[in-house]
Design a protein around this motif. Structure first.
Motif, PDB file in Angstrom:
ATOM      1  N   TYR A  13      46.913  33.783  37.969  1.00  0.00           N
ATOM      2  CA  TYR A  13      45.848  33.700  38.957  1.00  0.00           C
ATOM      3  C   TYR A  13      45.929  32.434  39.804  1.00  0.00           C
ATOM      4  O   TYR A  13      45.017  32.169  40.595  1.00  0.00           O
ATOM      5  N   ASN A  15      44.137  40.453  31.511  1.00  0.00           N
ATOM      6  CA  ASN A  15      44.215  40.638  32.959  1.00  0.00           C
ATOM      7  C   ASN A  15      43.616  41.983  33.367  1.00  0.00           C
ATOM      8  O   ASN A  15      42.885  42.079  34.363  1.00  0.00           O
ATOM      9  N   SER A  16      43.906  43.028  32.605  1.00  0.00           N
ATOM     10  CA  SER A  16      43.340  44.350  32.906  1.00  0.00           C
ATOM     11  C   SER A  16      41.815  44.310  32.851  1.00  0.00           C
ATOM     12  O   SER A  16      41.130  44.912  33.694  1.00  0.00           O
ATOM     13  N   ARG A  40      40.244  42.378  35.861  1.00  0.00           N
ATOM     14  CA  ARG A  40      40.263  43.136  37.113  1.00  0.00           C
ATOM     15  C   ARG A  40      39.074  44.087  37.231  1.00  0.00           C
ATOM     16  O   ARG A  40      38.746  44.533  38.330  1.00  0.00           O
TER      17      ARG A  40
END
Length: 364
Positions: free
Chosen positions: A185, A352-353, A356
């Motif tokens: 990020y 991360n999934s 999001r």
């Protein structure tokens, strides 16, 4: 990780009384510091893992001055680890040659944790080189709150059985899920991991008079007076848009013993209450950041996952921007059944999934 201009200060210029007349200390404007630390007259002190310092230069060589008998460090050049520095008593200078006179960035990364003893970084030296300005700090900030899994305890190990010394040698916070997500990020991060500690109960019921929350606010874990807001320490410019919490392995990883003050049900109730209180505290301190709550299956009773998932649901109903991640399919072949390098990469992908799903949390 903390965006602390007051920490990004180097020592006064050092006169080198040797044949290396061209060796000079990097000026204060040339160094960026990241992570919880305290600056004093002879350098920066740090106890938390993942603390690091960067300098950009053009010239023949760069060096770091260290006084740390406990921690391992990585000296990086242009984003690649170039030298691992083992702990040693006394102040010493470690040099790294540059391949050419083009601009380069060097970073000293604290790989290990040392909650009982602060390491001391005394600054950068340059040889026949000129310092250059570093790019502006990333606006994005992520704070990681956790235990030994966040620390990256024993993640380099290929075996679960490790001596105390091997645990230190085989821990690398630069390859933790926290570091992976920071890079993904392009964010500043704080790795505020502390081994053995739980939200309300530590591993095996150890040290019942304290828990993770006893240390979280401190810049140096061993000094209570370094909590932000103390008159001796300035407030720092740290307002993460995302806070990741991974506490519970130590609370529920061992059964409550007969001599402990709580029953298993009381532990679950106290844990949930403390979890909500910590989130409320961080929402006030950081102006309503988003949260990612992490959990995993714990043998044999799977007490952590349902509880953290429920806490996430309850927070969501109260208006908190929150996601839940269940760390799955991890091997735990690091020291003492901890995540290995592949696990950390996999956990970062799963996180991360989940991140999001939170929408645009960065531009608030």
């Amino acid at each position: 990780m903390m965006n602390t201009k007051w920490l990004a200060v180097l020592l006064p210029a050092i006169t080198i009384l040797s044949a290396q007349a061209a060796d000079t200390s990097a000026p204060r404007w040339a160094v960026q510091a990241e992570g919880r630390q305290v600056y004093r007259a002879d350098g920066w002190q740090a106890t938390w893992p993942g603390v690091n310092w960067s300098v950009r230069f053009a010239g023949k060589a760069v060096a770091v001055r260290l006084n740390d008998s406990v921690n391992y460090y990585s000296l990086e050049l242009d984003g690649t680890a170039a030298q691992t520095i083992a702990p040693a008593a006394g102040e010493r200078t470690i040099w790294l040659s540059a391949p050419d006179a083009k601009p380069h960035t060097a970073r000293l990364f604290k790989l290990t944790q040392s909650p009982d003893q602060a390491g001391l970084f005394c600054g950068f030296l340059l040889r026949d080189a000129r310092p250059l300005a570093l790019p502006p700090r990333p606006r994005r900030q992520i704070e990681f709150i956790g235990d030994s899994w966040t620390v990256a305890y024993g993640n380099l190990s290929a075996a679960r059985e490790c001596t105390e010394q091997q645990i230190v040698e085989r821990s690398d916070a630069s390859r933790s899920f926290a570091a992976y997500l920071g890079k993904l990020y392009s964010a500043q991060i704080q790795n505020n991991g502390m081994s053995g500690m739980g939200m309300v109960r530590n591993w095996g019921g150890n040290m019942p008079q304290v828990d993770y929350r006893s240390y979280h606010a401190r810049l140096l874990q061993n000094l209570p007076e370094t909590a932000p807001g103390n008159n001796a320490y300035r407030r720092y410019d740290w307002r993460p848009q995302l806070v990741v919490i991974g506490l519970g392995v130590n609370d529920f990883g061992t059964a409550v013993g007969p001599g402990e003050p709580r029953s298993q049900q009381q532990l679950a109730d106290d844990y949930a209450k403390a979890y909500h209180a910590l989130i409320a505290q961080l929402k006030r301190r950081y102006d309503n950041p988003a949260f990612l709550l992490a959990a995993t299956y714990l043998w044999p009773d799977d007490r952590m996952r349902p509880l953290v998932s429920r806490i996430a649901d309850e927070e969501r109903k109260q208006g908190t921007t929150v996601a839940y991640v269940d760390w799955q399919n991890i091997e735990l072949t690091g020291c003492n059944w901890h995540p290995n390098l592949a696990d950390h990469a996999k956990m970062a992908a799963q996180m991360n999934s989940a991140i999001r799903t939170l929408g645009n949390i960065w531009d608030k």
